[in-house]
Motif scaffolding. Structure first.
Motif, PDB file in Angstrom:
ATOM      1  N   GLN A   1       0.829  -1.206   0.000  1.00 39.75           N
ATOM      2  CA  GLN A   1       0.000   0.000   0.000  1.00 39.75           C
ATOM      3  C   GLN A   1       0.866   1.260   0.000  1.00 39.75           C
ATOM      4  OE1 GLN A   1      -3.300  -0.137  -0.459  1.00 39.75           O
ATOM      5  NE2 GLN A   1      -3.132   2.061  -0.750  1.00 39.75           N
TER       6      GLN A   1
ATOM      7  N   VAL B   1       2.209   1.776  -3.548  1.00 36.06           N
ATOM      8  CA  VAL B   1       1.124   2.205  -4.440  1.00 36.06           C
ATOM      9  C   VAL B   1       0.797   3.681  -4.188  1.00 36.06           C
ATOM     10  CG1 VAL B   1      -1.332   1.907  -4.949  1.00 36.06           C
ATOM     11  CG2 VAL B   1       0.150  -0.087  -4.755  1.00 36.06           C
ATOM     12  N   ASP B   2       0.733   4.089  -2.936  1.00 35.81           N
ATOM     13  CA  ASP B   2       0.461   5.486  -2.598  1.00 35.81           C
ATOM     14  C   ASP B   2       1.554   6.414  -3.119  1.00 35.81           C
ATOM     15  OD1 ASP B   2      -1.866   4.728  -1.332  1.00 35.81           O
ATOM     16  OD2 ASP B   2      -0.994   4.804   0.694  1.00 35.81           O
ATOM     17  N   LYS B   3       2.805   6.018  -2.939  1.00 37.11           N
ATOM     18  CA  LYS B   3       3.915   6.847  -3.426  1.00 37.11           C
ATOM     19  C   LYS B   3       3.874   6.973  -4.947  1.00 37.11           C
ATOM     20  CE  LYS B   3       7.225   6.055   0.282  1.00 37.11           C
ATOM     21  NZ  LYS B   3       8.554   5.518   0.626  1.00 37.11           N
ATOM     22  N   ALA B   4       3.571   5.886  -5.627  1.00 35.88           N
ATOM     23  CA  ALA B   4       3.497   5.921  -7.090  1.00 35.88           C
ATOM     24  C   ALA B   4       2.375   6.829  -7.558  1.00 35.88           C
ATOM     25  CB  ALA B   4       3.294   4.511  -7.640  1.00 35.88           C
ATOM     26  N   SER B   5       1.229   6.801  -6.883  1.00 35.74           N
ATOM     27  CA  SER B   5       0.110   7.648  -7.303  1.00 35.74           C
ATOM     28  C   SER B   5       0.370   9.126  -7.003  1.00 35.74           C
ATOM     29  CB  SER B   5      -1.184   7.190  -6.645  1.00 35.74           C
ATOM     30  OG  SER B   5      -1.131   7.400  -5.249  1.00 35.74           O
ATOM     31  N   GLN B   6       1.123   9.404  -5.940  1.00 35.97           N
ATOM     32  CA  GLN B   6       1.445  10.791  -5.611  1.00 35.97           C
ATOM     33  C   GLN B   6       2.411  11.397  -6.624  1.00 35.97           C
ATOM     34  OE1 GLN B   6       2.986  10.618  -1.647  1.00 35.97           O
ATOM     35  NE2 GLN B   6       0.985  10.317  -0.703  1.00 35.97           N
TER      36      GLN B   6
ATOM     37  N   ARG C   1       2.716  10.500  -9.841  1.00 35.09           N
ATOM     38  CA  ARG C   1       2.293  10.072 -11.166  1.00 35.09           C
ATOM     39  C   ARG C   1       2.786  10.997 -12.281  1.00 35.09           C
ATOM     40  NH1 ARG C   1       0.856   5.562 -12.852  1.00 35.09           N
ATOM     41  NH2 ARG C   1      -0.392   5.263 -11.035  1.00 35.09           N
ATOM     42  N   TYR C   2       2.704  12.306 -12.103  1.00 35.93           N
ATOM     43  CA  TYR C   2       3.027  13.240 -13.182  1.00 35.93           C
ATOM     44  C   TYR C   2       4.337  13.991 -12.963  1.00 35.93           C
ATOM     45  CZ  TYR C   2      -1.788  12.269 -14.321  1.00 35.93           C
ATOM     46  OH  TYR C   2      -2.952  11.624 -14.628  1.00 35.93           O
TER      47      TYR C   2
ATOM     48  N   THR D   1       8.185   6.882 -10.327  1.00 37.19           N
ATOM     49  CA  THR D   1       6.860   6.259 -10.323  1.00 37.19           C
ATOM     50  C   THR D   1       6.945   4.819 -10.810  1.00 37.19           C
ATOM     51  OG1 THR D   1       5.814   8.389 -10.727  1.00 37.19           O
ATOM     52  CG2 THR D   1       4.506   6.446 -11.213  1.00 37.19           C
TER      53      THR D   1
ATOM     54  N   GLU E   1       5.997   1.417  -8.729  1.00 37.32           N
ATOM     55  CA  GLU E   1       5.025   0.470  -9.276  1.00 37.32           C
ATOM     56  C   GLU E   1       5.624  -0.928  -9.394  1.00 37.32           C
ATOM     57  OE1 GLU E   1       3.889   2.384 -12.906  1.00 37.32           O
ATOM     58  OE2 GLU E   1       2.301   3.552 -11.933  1.00 37.32           O
TER      59      GLU E   1
END
Length: 64
Positions: A29, A32-37, A39-40, A46, A50
């Motif tokens: 988790q 996943v949170d770090k990757a979504s933060q 993302r851009y 990222t 992932e």
């Protein structure tokens, strides 16, 4: 002078299977949170997060 052994970087095995699953779920988790933060902002980082999450997910699937 006697030799001294340093414990930095040593790994303590987790004996209980439930503890392992809980720890892996938390790490999954977290990645996943770090990757979504990110993302851009930073695509290489990222991708790294992932990939780590995918590896942990495979480990979880093997344990369950």
């Amino acid at each position: 002078m006697e030799k001294q052994y340093c414990k930095v970087g040593t790994v303590t095995p987790i004996a209980a299977k439930a503890d392992v699953i809980t720890l892996l779920e938390y790490q999954y988790q977290n990645f996943v949170d770090k990757a979504s933060q990110m993302r851009y902002s930073n695509t290489k980082l990222t991708e790294f997060f992932e990939q780590k999450a995918q590896k942990i997910q495979k480990s979880l699937e093997n344990l369950v």
